[in-house]
Design a protein around this motif. Structure first.
Motif, PDB file in Angstrom:
ATOM      1  N   LEU A 263       5.078  10.177  -8.926  1.00  0.00           N
ATOM      2  CA  LEU A 263       4.420  10.183  -7.620  1.00  0.00           C
ATOM      3  C   LEU A 263       4.728  11.442  -6.814  1.00  0.00           C
ATOM      4  O   LEU A 263       4.258  11.579  -5.681  1.00  0.00           O
ATOM      5  CB  LEU A 263       4.821   8.932  -6.822  1.00  0.00           C
TER       6      LEU A 263
ATOM      7  N   TYR B 240       7.458  12.083  -2.385  1.00  0.00           N
ATOM      8  CA  TYR B 240       7.626  10.624  -2.436  1.00  0.00           C
ATOM      9  C   TYR B 240       9.076  10.283  -2.794  1.00  0.00           C
ATOM     10  O   TYR B 240       9.695   9.401  -2.181  1.00  0.00           O
ATOM     11  CB  TYR B 240       6.663  10.041  -3.466  1.00  0.00           C
TER      12      TYR B 240
ATOM     13  N   HIS C 187       4.911   2.405   1.509  1.00  0.00           N
ATOM     14  CA  HIS C 187       3.564   2.112   2.001  1.00  0.00           C
ATOM     15  C   HIS C 187       3.553   2.159   3.529  1.00  0.00           C
ATOM     16  O   HIS C 187       2.706   2.821   4.150  1.00  0.00           O
ATOM     17  CB  HIS C 187       3.138   0.734   1.503  1.00  0.00           C
TER      18      HIS C 187
ATOM     19  N   LEU D  92       4.397   5.900   4.844  1.00  0.00           N
ATOM     20  CA  LEU D  92       3.299   6.860   4.710  1.00  0.00           C
ATOM     21  C   LEU D  92       2.140   6.514   5.646  1.00  0.00           C
ATOM     22  O   LEU D  92       1.515   7.408   6.237  1.00  0.00           O
ATOM     23  CB  LEU D  92       2.815   6.903   3.265  1.00  0.00           C
TER      24      LEU D  92
ATOM     25  N   ARG E 233      -3.044  10.772  -8.923  1.00  0.00           N
ATOM     26  CA  ARG E 233      -1.883  10.577  -8.061  1.00  0.00           C
ATOM     27  C   ARG E 233      -2.262  10.723  -6.597  1.00  0.00           C
ATOM     28  O   ARG E 233      -1.844   9.916  -5.761  1.00  0.00           O
ATOM     29  CB  ARG E 233      -0.791  11.594  -8.414  1.00  0.00           C
ATOM     30  N   LYS E 234      -3.073  11.730  -6.287  1.00  0.00           N
ATOM     31  CA  LYS E 234      -3.486  11.943  -4.899  1.00  0.00           C
ATOM     32  C   LYS E 234      -4.296  10.759  -4.372  1.00  0.00           C
ATOM     33  O   LYS E 234      -4.116  10.331  -3.230  1.00  0.00           O
ATOM     34  CB  LYS E 234      -4.297  13.228  -4.767  1.00  0.00           C
TER      35      LYS E 234
ATOM     36  N   TYR F 135      -4.025   7.715  -5.244  1.00  0.00           N
ATOM     37  CA  TYR F 135      -3.108   6.614  -4.987  1.00  0.00           C
ATOM     38  C   TYR F 135      -2.311   6.847  -3.703  1.00  0.00           C
ATOM     39  O   TYR F 135      -2.165   5.936  -2.873  1.00  0.00           O
ATOM     40  CB  TYR F 135      -2.158   6.425  -6.168  1.00  0.00           C
ATOM     41  N   LEU F 136      -1.795   8.056  -3.508  1.00  0.00           N
ATOM     42  CA  LEU F 136      -1.023   8.356  -2.296  1.00  0.00           C
ATOM     43  C   LEU F 136      -1.909   8.286  -1.046  1.00  0.00           C
ATOM     44  O   LEU F 136      -1.459   7.857   0.020  1.00  0.00           O
ATOM     45  CB  LEU F 136      -0.365   9.733  -2.421  1.00  0.00           C
ATOM     46  N   ASP F 137      -3.166   8.690  -1.185  1.00  0.00           N
ATOM     47  CA  ASP F 137      -4.099   8.559  -0.066  1.00  0.00           C
ATOM     48  C   ASP F 137      -4.310   7.084   0.277  1.00  0.00           C
ATOM     49  O   ASP F 137      -4.418   6.719   1.455  1.00  0.00           O
ATOM     50  CB  ASP F 137      -5.444   9.205  -0.407  1.00  0.00           C
TER      51      ASP F 137
ATOM     52  N   SER G 143      -1.596   5.807   2.387  1.00  0.00           N
ATOM     53  CA  SER G 143      -1.598   6.374   3.737  1.00  0.00           C
ATOM     54  C   SER G 143      -2.777   5.906   4.579  1.00  0.00           C
ATOM     55  O   SER G 143      -2.888   6.289   5.735  1.00  0.00           O
ATOM     56  CB  SER G 143      -1.642   7.911   3.660  1.00  0.00           C
TER      57      SER G 143
END
Length: 624
Positions: free
Chosen positions: A350, A354, A415, A418, A569-570, A572-574, A577
């Motif tokens: 991640l 992260y 979660h 972010l 990955r982006k 998922y991180l988006d 957020s």
């Protein structure tokens, strides 16, 4: 107006073991293993002063009565004030709640929680005019306001969603009554929590020559004993003691169901299920399809049970065998430091940011790690305090399951962290429907990392077995709970009165079906009928199904991240957020998984069968 569900977006892990020999007095626990609640308020006196200040400040909301739709600027002022007040109220509530959870026997903090319940009710009554007024907005008027006052963009999703639910909102007087009703609606849950955590007379049994009280911690510990006689004794004593209070537990749960039914009828929903799911605009088809799909695939669950039977070497598998170690003489113990190291390494897919933020949780006292007398059982993450960091409650006991629980709760924490950093407070909440994705995703990464380090067959069996235990507990067990909830709410919705005896009968029949009792796959002894009575999730109406849907979503997403590229990955991180800027099903679609299809469930069942197949092959190789 804005709910903060991150406080309850937490998985209470009842498989968390708590050793009798662990530190039992809170003062004996080193500070580095205790959360630092002074990050919220310097002291109880500071909390009290802030509460008194907010109690006076909430009166200012009345000045906007009758004016909300007059102009874009007035609407923005009112929504901004409301949001700031809720943010402070939630922070106050978080402090009181976590202080109480440190030792549920301390009446001072139980009193502070009650004060917050009353304050929220007062605030709800004061602002009860807002949504009825906002519901008079027309869509073109709302769009014009947002165009004129850019600051309203922050609140557009909330306002649009409110208008969507117009049919389920009442007049100002009705909304005021509903706000005041919160003083009563949570009583069943509060009574259950106090009774079970602080006053329940747990059974005592003699184990290894000593008398052991089977509180939640010790039950969770000894039900996983390698000694089958111990497991049988513990299960029977624990559940039979619960059954002695069948009428009390039954009255509490029935009261909670009726509270849900009250809101269902008052808000013009067809069922309590529809009411609960509509908050996130989730179709009841998602719920019903989950139950249907799991029932259709009980053969996979039974395959797991037969594997467990084979691995344990027993002629007949019993329900009390469900938590026994699958592999004998395999050291799957981890100190906290070892767990932290493994978790941080597992999170590398991640990205460095992260991992760096995750490390703060361990190094800056975001976590209350060890059990102590009176401490709330299980584990959770509380990310409700927007201007501070999230917190984690653990009852760490050094097993692989504890390490898995820790990374699970860290997923919730990240979660929240972010989302809080990316979104304004009004959009920093997130649906429970997506909350469990982040946590189970972390578990997927941990098991992937651990398996890459281990080649020994017996140890691989243990780790793979742990994954199956997670599948059992999260997909099959939680769906069983979800089906039980649906059954009891439907019966009360039809006007039936349910007693503890009724709950017993329904739960036992359902459990026997899931575990293949009549097919001689797993014997479910009659005393298991009492298990429903100690499950707190049944007081969070239609909460548990989201564990199962999240498990399937995280399985699909983790496969994409582990096998994909930076884009996956982006995405998922988006997703982590995004907060409440979209409906949960839409957010998951953006991340790469469509919950309106069977794909996530099918991928999960395929993976479960693949793990079972690998374990069966290892057993054959080992001559078992």
């Amino acid at each position: 107006m804005f709910k903060k569900t991150q406080l309850v977006a937490a998985m209470m892990i009842f498989s968390t073991s708590v050793a009798v020999s662990q530190m039992k007095v809170r003062d004996e626990v080193p500070d580095k293993y205790k959360w630092n609640l002074s990050d919220l308020y310097a002291s109880d006196d500071t909390w009290k002063a802030e509460k008194d200040r907010i109690q006076k400040k909430i009166q200012k909301t009345a000045q906007y009565k009758g004016k909300l739709t007059q102009s874009a600027s007035t609407l923005l002022e009112a929504l901004t004030l409301n949001s700031k007040l809720i943010k402070e109220l939630v922070r106050l509530s978080s402090y009181a709640s976590m202080k109480s959870d440190q030792d549920t026997r301390v009446t001072k903090y139980a009193g502070m929680k009650q004060e917050m319940q009353q304050l929220f009710s007062e605030f709800g009554a004061l602002t009860s005019f807002m949504e009825p007024e906002l519901l008079t907005l027309k869509e073109d008027q709302l769009n014009a306001f947002v165009t004129k006052e850019k600051g309203l963009q922050t609140y557009k999703f909330y306002l649009t969603d409110l208008l969507r639910k117009r049919a389920h909102r009442g007049s100002e007087e009705v909304e005021k009554v509903l706000a005041y009703s919160s003083l009563m609606s949570g009583n069943a849950e509060n009574i259950f929590s106090t009774f079970f955590n602080a006053e329940f007379p747990h059974a005592e049994v003699e184990l290894d020559g000593k008398l052991v009280k089977l509180n939640s911690a010790n039950f969770n510990l000894y039900r996983g004993s390698e000694n089958r006689d111990v497991r049988k004794t513990v299960f029977e004593a624990y559940f039979k003691k619960l059954n002695e209070f069948q009428r009390t537990f039954g009255a509490q749960l029935y009261g909670n169901i009726n509270a849900g039914l009250f809101y269902t009828k008052a808000q013009n929903y067809n069922s309590t299920l529809e009411s609960a799911l509509d908050a996130g605009n989730v179709s009841t088809d998602v719920y019903n399809n989950l139950v249907k799909n799991v029932n259709t695939n009980l053969g996979t669950f039974h395959r797991y049970l037969n594997l467990r039977k084979r691995m344990m070497g027993v002629d007949t598998l019993h329900y009390y065998d469900m938590y026994a170690p699958l592999v004998q003489q395999v050291d799957l113990s981890y100190t906290v430091e070892e767990a932290i190291d493994n978790i941080l390494k597992s999170l590398k897919p991640l990205g460095a940011d992260y991992v760096s933020i995750s490390n703060k949780a361990f190094s800056e006292r975001w976590i209350d790690m060890y059990p102590n007398e009176g401490k709330r059982s299980g584990a959770y993450s509380n990310g409700s305090a927007y201007d501070v960091h999230p917190y984690i409650l653990m009852n760490y006991n050094g097993k692989y399951t504890d390490m898995s629980t820790l990374t699970h709760e860290l997923g919730h924490t990240m979660h929240s962290y972010l989302t809080n950093k990316k979104q304004e407070f009004a959009n920093s909440d997130y649906s429970i429907f997506v909350a469990e994705v982040a946590s189970t995703f972390n578990e997927e990464l941990l098991i992937d990392y651990i398996l890459k380090q281990i080649k020994d067959d017996k140890t691989r069996l243990a780790i793979l077995g742990n994954y199956l235990e997670g599948a059992k507990g999260t997909l099959f067990r939680q769906t069983q709970f979800a089906e039980f909830e649906k059954m009891i709410h439907e019966r009360v919705g039809k006007g039936e009165a349910l007693t503890g005896e009724d709950f017993d009968s329904m739960y036992l029949e359902l459990t026997k079906r899931y575990y293949g009792h009549d097919k001689n796959i797993c014997v479910v002894d009659d005393y298991v009928k009492s298990e429903w009575s100690y499950i707190p999730h049944f007081y969070y109406n239609f909460y548990v199904y989201q564990y199962a849907t999240s498990f399937t979503a995280s399985t699909a997403l983790s496969e994409k991240v582990l096998k994909g590229n930076d884009t996956d990955r982006k995405r998922y991180l988006d997703f982590l957020s995004a907060g409440s800027t979209k409906y949960p099903v839409e957010l998951l679609a953006d991340a790469g998984v469509d919950m309106n299809t069977a794909e996530p469930f099918d991928l999960t069942i395929t993976k479960i069968n693949k793990v079972i197949a690998e374990m069966e092959a290892i057993l054959t190789r080992l001559g078992k």
